[in-house]
Design a protein around this motif. Structure first.
Motif, PDB file in Angstrom:
ATOM      1  N   ASP A  29      32.034  69.393 -34.658  1.00  0.00           N
ATOM      2  CA  ASP A  29      32.828  70.624 -34.779  1.00  0.00           C
ATOM      3  C   ASP A  29      32.207  71.786 -34.014  1.00  0.00           C
ATOM      4  O   ASP A  29      32.098  72.905 -34.516  1.00  0.00           O
ATOM      5  CB  ASP A  29      33.012  70.998 -36.254  1.00  0.00           C
ATOM      6  N   GLY A  30      31.762  71.512 -32.794  1.00  0.00           N
ATOM      7  CA  GLY A  30      31.231  72.555 -31.930  1.00  0.00           C
ATOM      8  C   GLY A  30      29.783  72.930 -32.179  1.00  0.00           C
ATOM      9  O   GLY A  30      29.244  73.804 -31.508  1.00  0.00           O
ATOM     10  N   ARG A  31      29.133  72.270 -33.142  1.00  0.00           N
ATOM     11  CA  ARG A  31      27.715  72.522 -33.432  1.00  0.00           C
ATOM     12  C   ARG A  31      26.871  71.381 -32.859  1.00  0.00           C
ATOM     13  O   ARG A  31      27.239  70.209 -32.956  1.00  0.00           O
ATOM     14  CB  ARG A  31      27.470  72.619 -34.939  1.00  0.00           C
ATOM     15  N   LEU A  32      25.732  71.739 -32.317  1.00  0.00           N
ATOM     16  CA  LEU A  32      24.835  70.764 -31.704  1.00  0.00           C
ATOM     17  C   LEU A  32      24.087  69.966 -32.761  1.00  0.00           C
ATOM     18  O   LEU A  32      23.554  70.523 -33.713  1.00  0.00           O
ATOM     19  CB  LEU A  32      23.840  71.502 -30.803  1.00  0.00           C
ATOM     20  N   ASP A  33      24.067  68.652 -32.597  1.00  0.00           N
ATOM     21  CA  ASP A  33      23.321  67.744 -33.471  1.00  0.00           C
ATOM     22  C   ASP A  33      22.374  66.961 -32.567  1.00  0.00           C
ATOM     23  O   ASP A  33      22.832  66.203 -31.704  1.00  0.00           O
ATOM     24  CB  ASP A  33      24.285  66.810 -34.204  1.00  0.00           C
ATOM     25  N   VAL A  34      21.072  67.147 -32.745  1.00  0.00           N
ATOM     26  CA  VAL A  34      20.079  66.543 -31.857  1.00  0.00           C
ATOM     27  C   VAL A  34      19.289  65.472 -32.616  1.00  0.00           C
ATOM     28  O   VAL A  34      18.803  65.713 -33.710  1.00  0.00           O
ATOM     29  CB  VAL A  34      19.094  67.607 -31.315  1.00  0.00           C
ATOM     30  N   SER A  35      19.180  64.297 -32.007  1.00  0.00           N
ATOM     31  CA  SER A  35      18.376  63.214 -32.568  1.00  0.00           C
ATOM     32  C   SER A  35      17.220  62.930 -31.626  1.00  0.00           C
ATOM     33  O   SER A  35      17.369  63.046 -30.407  1.00  0.00           O
ATOM     34  CB  SER A  35      19.209  61.932 -32.695  1.00  0.00           C
ATOM     35  N   PRO A  36      16.069  62.529 -32.184  1.00  0.00           N
ATOM     36  CA  PRO A  36      14.955  62.192 -31.299  1.00  0.00           C
ATOM     37  C   PRO A  36      15.269  60.952 -30.462  1.00  0.00           C
ATOM     38  O   PRO A  36      16.173  60.185 -30.793  1.00  0.00           O
ATOM     39  CB  PRO A  36      13.797  61.934 -32.257  1.00  0.00           C
ATOM     40  N   ALA A  37      14.515  60.771 -29.391  1.00  0.00           N
ATOM     41  CA  ALA A  37      14.673  59.570 -28.566  1.00  0.00           C
ATOM     42  C   ALA A  37      14.406  58.342 -29.441  1.00  0.00           C
ATOM     43  O   ALA A  37      13.531  58.365 -30.302  1.00  0.00           O
ATOM     44  CB  ALA A  37      13.688  59.612 -27.398  1.00  0.00           C
ATOM     45  N   PRO A  38      15.177  57.273 -29.264  1.00  0.00           N
ATOM     46  CA  PRO A  38      14.972  56.072 -30.079  1.00  0.00           C
ATOM     47  C   PRO A  38      13.580  55.476 -29.869  1.00  0.00           C
ATOM     48  O   PRO A  38      13.044  55.499 -28.765  1.00  0.00           O
ATOM     49  CB  PRO A  38      16.045  55.100 -29.577  1.00  0.00           C
ATOM     50  N   VAL A  39      13.022  54.957 -30.958  1.00  0.00           N
ATOM     51  CA  VAL A  39      11.741  54.248 -30.860  1.00  0.00           C
ATOM     52  C   VAL A  39      12.007  52.851 -30.305  1.00  0.00           C
ATOM     53  O   VAL A  39      13.141  52.390 -30.250  1.00  0.00           O
ATOM     54  CB  VAL A  39      11.016  54.186 -32.231  1.00  0.00           C
ATOM     55  N   VAL A 107      22.235  51.643 -35.291  1.00  0.00           N
ATOM     56  CA  VAL A 107      20.954  51.051 -35.694  1.00  0.00           C
ATOM     57  C   VAL A 107      20.209  52.154 -36.437  1.00  0.00           C
ATOM     58  O   VAL A 107      19.911  53.202 -35.870  1.00  0.00           O
ATOM     59  CB  VAL A 107      20.155  50.553 -34.471  1.00  0.00           C
ATOM     60  N   VAL A 108      19.933  51.926 -37.708  1.00  0.00           N
ATOM     61  CA  VAL A 108      19.350  52.954 -38.566  1.00  0.00           C
ATOM     62  C   VAL A 108      17.902  53.224 -38.197  1.00  0.00           C
ATOM     63  O   VAL A 108      17.118  52.308 -37.948  1.00  0.00           O
ATOM     64  CB  VAL A 108      19.435  52.522 -40.045  1.00  0.00           C
ATOM     65  N   SER A 109      17.560  54.509 -38.162  1.00  0.00           N
ATOM     66  CA  SER A 109      16.169  54.922 -38.041  1.00  0.00           C
ATOM     67  C   SER A 109      15.902  55.834 -39.243  1.00  0.00           C
ATOM     68  O   SER A 109      16.840  56.304 -39.888  1.00  0.00           O
ATOM     69  CB  SER A 109      15.930  55.656 -36.719  1.00  0.00           C
ATOM     70  N   PRO A 110      14.632  56.096 -39.576  1.00  0.00           N
ATOM     71  CA  PRO A 110      14.357  56.897 -40.774  1.00  0.00           C
ATOM     72  C   PRO A 110      15.086  58.233 -40.801  1.00  0.00           C
ATOM     73  O   PRO A 110      15.570  58.663 -41.845  1.00  0.00           O
ATOM     74  CB  PRO A 110      12.832  57.092 -40.726  1.00  0.00           C
ATOM     75  N   GLU A 111      15.219  58.882 -39.640  1.00  0.00           N
ATOM     76  CA  GLU A 111      15.870  60.195 -39.626  1.00  0.00           C
ATOM     77  C   GLU A 111      17.395  60.111 -39.537  1.00  0.00           C
ATOM     78  O   GLU A 111      18.076  61.126 -39.602  1.00  0.00           O
ATOM     79  CB  GLU A 111      15.322  61.086 -38.501  1.00  0.00           C
ATOM     80  N   SER A 112      17.961  58.898 -39.404  1.00  0.00           N
ATOM     81  CA  SER A 112      19.418  58.802 -39.263  1.00  0.00           C
ATOM     82  C   SER A 112      20.103  58.145 -40.456  1.00  0.00           C
ATOM     83  O   SER A 112      21.303  57.905 -40.411  1.00  0.00           O
ATOM     84  CB  SER A 112      19.776  58.022 -37.985  1.00  0.00           C
ATOM     85  N   ILE A 113      19.371  57.881 -41.541  1.00  0.00           N
ATOM     86  CA  ILE A 113      19.955  57.146 -42.678  1.00  0.00           C
ATOM     87  C   ILE A 113      21.196  57.855 -43.223  1.00  0.00           C
ATOM     88  O   ILE A 113      22.263  57.261 -43.349  1.00  0.00           O
ATOM     89  CB  ILE A 113      18.912  56.930 -43.793  1.00  0.00           C
ATOM     90  N   ILE A 114      21.066  59.142 -43.538  1.00  0.00           N
ATOM     91  CA  ILE A 114      22.206  59.876 -44.110  1.00  0.00           C
ATOM     92  C   ILE A 114      23.333  59.982 -43.091  1.00  0.00           C
ATOM     93  O   ILE A 114      24.503  59.749 -43.412  1.00  0.00           O
ATOM     94  CB  ILE A 114      21.763  61.273 -44.604  1.00  0.00           C
ATOM     95  N   TYR A 132      32.924  48.980 -38.254  1.00  0.00           N
ATOM     96  CA  TYR A 132      31.662  49.713 -38.156  1.00  0.00           C
ATOM     97  C   TYR A 132      30.563  48.853 -38.752  1.00  0.00           C
ATOM     98  O   TYR A 132      30.699  48.368 -39.867  1.00  0.00           O
ATOM     99  CB  TYR A 132      31.794  51.047 -38.907  1.00  0.00           C
ATOM    100  N   TRP A 133      29.501  48.632 -37.955  1.00  0.00           N
ATOM    101  CA  TRP A 133      28.335  47.901 -38.449  1.00  0.00           C
ATOM    102  C   TRP A 133      27.153  48.862 -38.525  1.00  0.00           C
ATOM    103  O   TRP A 133      26.934  49.660 -37.607  1.00  0.00           O
ATOM    104  CB  TRP A 133      27.917  46.776 -37.515  1.00  0.00           C
ATOM    105  N   ILE A 134      26.401  48.759 -39.595  1.00  0.00           N
ATOM    106  CA  ILE A 134      25.139  49.479 -39.708  1.00  0.00           C
ATOM    107  C   ILE A 134      24.034  48.427 -39.727  1.00  0.00           C
ATOM    108  O   ILE A 134      24.007  47.563 -40.601  1.00  0.00           O
ATOM    109  CB  ILE A 134      25.085  50.347 -40.982  1.00  0.00           C
ATOM    110  N   VAL A 135      23.155  48.505 -38.737  1.00  0.00           N
ATOM    111  CA  VAL A 135      22.060  47.542 -38.610  1.00  0.00           C
ATOM    112  C   VAL A 135      20.772  48.212 -39.067  1.00  0.00           C
ATOM    113  O   VAL A 135      20.431  49.299 -38.600  1.00  0.00           O
ATOM    114  CB  VAL A 135      21.917  47.055 -37.146  1.00  0.00           C
ATOM    115  N   THR A 136      20.073  47.567 -39.986  1.00  0.00           N
ATOM    116  CA  THR A 136      18.787  48.067 -40.471  1.00  0.00           C
ATOM    117  C   THR A 136      17.680  47.207 -39.879  1.00  0.00           C
ATOM    118  O   THR A 136      17.543  46.039 -40.255  1.00  0.00           O
ATOM    119  CB  THR A 136      18.738  48.023 -42.016  1.00  0.00           C
ATOM    120  N   PRO A 137      16.888  47.759 -38.948  1.00  0.00           N
ATOM    121  CA  PRO A 137      15.849  46.967 -38.285  1.00  0.00           C
ATOM    122  C   PRO A 137      14.526  46.984 -39.049  1.00  0.00           C
ATOM    123  O   PRO A 137      13.497  47.371 -38.532  1.00  0.00           O
ATOM    124  CB  PRO A 137      15.724  47.663 -36.931  1.00  0.00           C
ATOM    125  N   ASP A 138      14.560  46.528 -40.293  1.00  0.00           N
ATOM    126  CA  ASP A 138      13.383  46.518 -41.152  1.00  0.00           C
ATOM    127  C   ASP A 138      12.619  45.206 -40.951  1.00  0.00           C
ATOM    128  O   ASP A 138      13.228  44.135 -40.957  1.00  0.00           O
ATOM    129  CB  ASP A 138      13.847  46.666 -42.612  1.00  0.00           C
TER     130      ASP A 138
END
Length: 196
Positions: A29-39, A107-114, A132-138
């Protein structure tokens, strides 16, 4: 009297001016959402998924892509970048997709769970992405959670963990062992559940 600052929504054009620093820049909705580079484990799972889907199981006419940007609305203030999408080749567009892909994978990362389990799940359903698939790389319990769109909302279809076989028929028949998305060893022979 204090002047109120007017919030001007960002668009995809604004994203093009941001630094190419490896981070993922999305708009909600016009607001910036920044995620870190994937590990690296995140990138490994993405690349194995794309390779397996593209070169082993997808029939002609389908395409799996990593990091494809999607514009969710005409004014381009809502822009998301799923980790992997699957679409009909005829729906490929440049520079960004504007029609719902058949499948989005995060692919879920700790900061993207929610974000992956709630925000993106809602956004992708509202946009009309059929699966929609959610992959947990545990390391201990790698898993895949599958949702399908039903009456405008996602319904959980299955959750598969470890060395069990994830099997679905949408967007085309796929058999996949979550363990081999990140395990060392003969993953090419075993990722589809064969050769075990």
């Amino acid at each position: 009297m204090q002047a109120h600052e007017q919030h001007v929504p960002m668009t995809v054009d604004d994203l093009e001016r941001l630094p190419d620093d490896g981070r993922r820049y999305e708009l909600v909705d016009g607001r910036l959402d920044v995620s870190p580079a994937p590990v690296s484990i995140h990138s490994l799972v993405e690349s194995r998924l794309c390779g397996y889907l593209n070169f082993v199981v997808a029939p002609d006419g389908y395409l799996a892509m990593q990091g494809a940007g999607i514009n969710f609305n005409a004014n381009r203030t809502h822009h998301s970048i799923p980790d992997v999408v699957v679409l009909n080749e005829t729906d490929f567009e440049q520079p960004y997709l504007t029609r719902p892909p058949l499948l989005a994978i995060e692919v879920v990362s700790p900061e993207s769970i929610i974000r992956d389990h709630h925000t993106k799940r809602r956004e992708y359903a509202e946009f009309g992405i059929q699966a929609y698939w959610i992959v947990t790389p545990d390391d201990e319990k790698p898993g895949i959670l599958e949702f399908r769109l039903e009456d405008g909302e996602y319904r959980e279809v299955q959750q598969v963990i470890g060395e069990d076989i994830f099997a679905t028929d949408f967007p085309f028949p796929v058999k996949l062992v979550p363990y081999w998305l990140l395990a060392k060893g003969p993953w090419r022979e075993r990722i589809g559940g064969e050769g075990a």
